[in-house]
Write a protein that holds these residues in place. Structure first.
Motif, PDB file in Angstrom:
ATOM      1  N   CYS B  71       0.860  -1.209  -0.171  1.00  0.00           N
ATOM      2  CA  CYS B  71       0.079  -0.111  -0.195  1.00  0.00           C
ATOM      3  C   CYS B  71       0.949   1.474  -0.055  1.00  0.00           C
ATOM      4  O   CYS B  71       0.283   2.422  -0.069  1.00  0.00           O
ATOM      5  N   THR B 109      -5.286   2.994   7.014  1.00  0.00           N
ATOM      6  CA  THR B 109      -4.282   1.937   7.066  1.00  0.00           C
ATOM      7  C   THR B 109      -3.923   1.583   8.423  1.00  0.00           C
ATOM      8  O   THR B 109      -3.795   2.200   9.479  1.00  0.00           O
ATOM      9  N   HIS B 111      -0.930  -0.178  10.634  1.00  0.00           N
ATOM     10  CA  HIS B 111       0.514  -0.634  10.744  1.00  0.00           C
ATOM     11  C   HIS B 111       0.686  -1.595  11.944  1.00  0.00           C
ATOM     12  O   HIS B 111       0.410  -1.249  13.063  1.00  0.00           O
TER      13      HIS B 111
ATOM     14  N   ARG C   4      -4.590  10.488  13.083  1.00  0.00           N
ATOM     15  CA  ARG C   4      -4.446  11.035  11.554  1.00  0.00           C
ATOM     16  C   ARG C   4      -4.721   9.985  10.653  1.00  0.00           C
ATOM     17  O   ARG C   4      -4.618   8.702  10.785  1.00  0.00           O
ATOM     18  N   ALA C   6      -3.663   7.730   7.883  1.00  0.00           N
ATOM     19  CA  ALA C   6      -2.384   7.420   7.224  1.00  0.00           C
ATOM     20  C   ALA C   6      -2.276   7.644   5.764  1.00  0.00           C
ATOM     21  O   ALA C   6      -3.413   7.598   5.298  1.00  0.00           O
ATOM     22  N   HIS C   7      -1.295   8.119   5.221  1.00  0.00           N
ATOM     23  CA  HIS C   7      -1.183   8.384   3.618  1.00  0.00           C
ATOM     24  C   HIS C   7      -1.150   6.941   2.915  1.00  0.00           C
ATOM     25  O   HIS C   7      -0.231   6.410   2.933  1.00  0.00           O
ATOM     26  N   ALA C   8      -2.105   6.684   2.076  1.00  0.00           N
ATOM     27  CA  ALA C   8      -1.826   5.594   1.360  1.00  0.00           C
ATOM     28  C   ALA C   8      -1.114   6.036   0.032  1.00  0.00           C
ATOM     29  O   ALA C   8      -1.352   7.181  -0.508  1.00  0.00           O
ATOM     30  N   ALA C   9      -0.115   5.488  -0.416  1.00  0.00           N
ATOM     31  CA  ALA C   9       0.741   6.182  -1.403  1.00  0.00           C
ATOM     32  C   ALA C   9       0.058   6.006  -2.815  1.00  0.00           C
ATOM     33  O   ALA C   9      -0.306   4.952  -2.944  1.00  0.00           O
ATOM     34  N   GLN C 103      -1.845   2.443  13.774  1.00  0.00           N
ATOM     35  CA  GLN C 103      -2.056   3.268  12.545  1.00  0.00           C
ATOM     36  C   GLN C 103      -0.638   3.775  11.893  1.00  0.00           C
ATOM     37  O   GLN C 103      -0.221   4.317  10.794  1.00  0.00           O
ATOM     38  N   GLN C 104       0.336   3.781  12.980  1.00  0.00           N
ATOM     39  CA  GLN C 104       1.805   4.375  12.719  1.00  0.00           C
ATOM     40  C   GLN C 104       2.467   3.399  13.216  1.00  0.00           C
ATOM     41  O   GLN C 104       2.329   2.563  14.105  1.00  0.00           O
TER      42      GLN C 104
END
Lengths: 111, 307, 283
Positions: B71, B109, B111, C4, C6-9, C103-104
């Motif tokens: 992703c 997302t 992690h 926040r 997360a940036h999906a690339a 998330q990080q």
């Protein structure tokens, strides 16, 4: 003086007192102190599967619901309140007296 | 060659050793820290790192970039790493050949904060190449990517593991952080009859497929058996088979900066320094063998590795 | 530290082979954060391991994630840890980990929703101060991630010389206001002792609660109880109000001179800026 005048006078006297000059020193911990207060980071690349310990095995195979969260720490010493009372306290300060009586009763019972 | 005369052994610097390390200032070639633990520029740990950096070469070893995540990367994580690299000016920057991020319905997302295994497929390679290049463009320097210890792996594969790293390095310009202990853990968990031979075979294949300077750093650590599996827990001294495999790696790739990693059940600083001293002895011996014009041996060894 | 996205690339590899890996990775992550360990690998994972070896491999990853999270949360919530005890705290961490996957990729930053998670646990309702104790632990943790106050003499000069209708007093990012119905600061203080006194804790619970002010000083967190007057004043400042309006919001008997002296000493003020330019940078 109104509050703004009080504030501006206070600011002027802080400047005159050189109060701010002391600030950087007050905020910069000495390097040696940093070596003492730096906390451990928790990111690492070692596997701590916990498979080797009973506790770890329990968490590795953890199934929510199998574990009840029943406090054994200082909560046990403090006693608890029932939820109706907790709610009453949260919602209505007039119930604080009743809560205090309840805590007192528990304290007496446990003490 | 410069690298052969200067390859040094270093240690991972962990919080319980900060004060003693500061007081003793031991003679180690470099210290390595986990990048994420120094992402906060405003805390005492940041000051510690700055003070250590003033006297030692520092290598930044990340655990959270998740370079294999299909992703993509977390831009905010990369921003923090970029800032850390700028204020630290590290000797090397590395992370792992793992994934950790994936999209998750309703939560954007997620992690996993772990080094999760990747399949050695063309799809994974494309993901790694894109992500590694993106990191290197941001950091304006090549990075090293470390081979994992993996407790699960995948049937589908287009490359052997050494072949995957050779191709990744060729296409992205990154180097390999060779973790010899991870190779041993994988060989043991695969049930290899002779795990040390399996590790040496892995190294030989890499030497055949890639130039020796692919290996930018070597990691050594201890592992432990926990029920059915050998876990890479960095909890004890480097095992004798790993030391032997390390010596083989030095013969294949030449002396390379080498780190003693210890994260669980941290011992006294002296134990770490002893392990690093042992690694330094092996590095010096290999450098000496090469420098002293023992060309026969070196050539022979290289030929053996590459055969 | 706020949650926040997360940036999906948008960049990176695409195409069917990479999409296949994306699907495999999503499937593995779902298995790792599932409420229960999967007895057998899902076919889309394409994992080689079977049976006992699959369970062991999966347990190694599930256990590793959780153990790291527990260690991080123990450091971040020491008061909650002491209140619950180790095993119940670990069980709570497990619930948190599965309910709020991170998330990080930095374990120092998990834990933002821990107080909310505590408040949602039926079994913990008899101890309703736990969630606010967690909020205090969390605030003490968060302020260490914020930049120290850069207050300069020029800021004080503006305060001394300019019209309050043209100024904004900005609080330092490393400050937090915590309003609570429980005497969590006193509870926190009592938990600093090596042997925690149950009678003192019960006595503390009978005392009224006060709002708390938390800040970073010398790379460590500080906290004190504050008055309702001070809360009005700080709330006004925190919302980015113009200085004259913030002063109007403060009670008549609020000692703003004493507050300013403490604020300068402890680094509570980020700066004194001209209005309306200040609005662009207000918190």
């Amino acid at each position: 003086m109104n509050k703004y005048q009080i504030l501006s006078v206070a600011a002027a006297s802080l400047i005159a007192a050189g109060g701010l000059a002391a600030v950087p020193a007050a905020h910069a911990a000495s390097m040696e102190k940093c070596f003492g207060i730096a906390t451990a980071g928790h990111n690492d690349c070692a596997g701590i599967s916990g498979l080797h310990s009973c506790k770890g095995q329990a968490t590795a195979y953890y199934i929510p619901g199998d574990f009840r969260v029943v406090p054994t720490g200082t909560c046990e010493k403090m006693g608890g309140v029932d939820m109706a009372q907790a709610k009453a306290i949260m919602n209505k300060t007039s119930k604080v007296v009743a809560f205090e009586a309840k805590v007192q009763a528990k304290a007496n019972w446990q003490g | 060659m410069l690298i052969e005369s200067t390859a040094r052994a270093g240690i991972g610097l962990r919080q319980p050793h900060y004060r003693e390390f500061r007081a003793r200032r031991p003679a180690v070639g470099f210290v390595e820290v986990h990048s994420e633990n120094f992402f906060n520029p405003h805390d005492a740990a940041a000051q510690v790192l700055a003070a250590v950096r003033a006297e030692y070469a520092v290598s930044l070893h990340g655990v959270g970039l998740a370079l294999g995540s299909a992703c993509g990367l977390d831009d905010e994580h990369l921003d923090r790493l970029t800032a850390l690299v700028a204020r630290t000016d590290p000797l090397r920057v590395s992370d792992h050949a793992c994934f950790a991020r994936a999209s998750w319905a309703g939560r954007g997302t997620v992690h996993a904060n772990d080094l999760l295994p990747v399949a050695f497929t063309r799809g994974s390679l494309a993901v790694f190449v894109a992500n590694v290049q993106h990191v290197q463009e941001r950091l304006r320097r090549p990075i090293l990517v470390e081979n994992l210890s993996a407790y699960l792996d995948f049937a589908e594969r287009d490359f052997s593991e050494p072949g995957f790293f050779a191709e990744l390095a060729r296409r992205s310009g990154c180097g390999l952080l060779l973790d010899v202990n991870n190779l041993m853990v994988n060989a043991l968990n695969a049930g290899a009859d002779d795990a040390q031979a399996a590790v040496c075979a892995w190294l030989d294949e890499l030497a055949r497929r890639a130039p020796p300077d692919l290996v930018g750093e070597i990691h050594l650590a201890g592992h432990s058996r926990q029920h059915e599996l050998v876990i890479d827990d960095h909890s004890c001294v480097v095992s004798a088979p790993v030391w032997s495999a390390y010596a083989h790696a030095l013969r294949c790739f030449g002396p390379r900066p080498t780190l003693i990693e210890w994260d669980t059940s941290l011992p006294t600083l002296d134990v770490l320094l002893d392990e690093a001293a042992h690694a330094q002895d092996l590095l010096d011996a290999e450098a000496h063998a090469r420098r002293a014009g023992n060309a026969m041996r070196a050539t022979h060894a290289a030929a053996e590795c590459a055969s | 530290m706020t949650t926040r996205h997360a940036h999906a690339a948008a960049r990176g590899a695409s195409g069917p082979a990479a999409r296949r890996e994306a699907a495999r990775q999503q499937a593995l992550l779902r298995v790792l954060f599932a409420a229960q360990p999967a007895p057998a690998p899902l076919p889309e994972l394409g994992v080689r391991q079977r049976d006992q070896r699959w369970s062991a491999g999966l347990a190694a990853y599930r256990g590793n994630g959780l153990e790291h999270a527990v260690a991080a949360l123990r450091a971040q919530f020491p008061t909650v840890l002491a209140m619950l005890g180790e095993a119940p705290f670990d069980a709570l961490c497990a619930r948190y980990w599965y309910a709020y996957p991170p998330q990080q990729g930095d374990l120092a930053r998990i834990g933002a929703e821990f107080p909310v998670c505590i408040a949602a646990q039926d079994e913990l309702r008899p101890w309703p101060w736990l969630a606010d104790s967690a909020r205090l632990d969390r605030a003490r943790w968060e302020v260490l991630f914020e930049a120290p106050s850069p207050l300069a003499v020029q800021d004080l000069q503006r305060l001394a010389e300019c019209d309050s209708a043209c100024l904004q007093l900005c609080l330092a990012p490393g400050t937090r206001l915590l309003e609570t119905r429980w005497p969590v600061f006193r509870l926190w203080q009592l938990h600093q002792a090596p042997n925690i006194d149950g009678a003192a804790l019960r006595a503390a619970l009978r005392q009224p609660a006060a709002p708390l002010w938390i800040w970073r000083a010398d790379m460590q967190a500080q906290c004190r109880e504050i008055s309702a007057n001070e809360v009005d004043w700080l709330r006004a400042l925190a919302t980015g109000t113009r200085l004259d309006q913030a002063l109007d919001a403060a009670a008549a008997d609020f000692d703003v001179a004493a507050w300013l002296q403490a604020a300068v000493q402890h680094g509570w003020i980020d700066g004194v800026r001209a209005w309306p330019e200040a609005s662009a940078t207000s918190r």
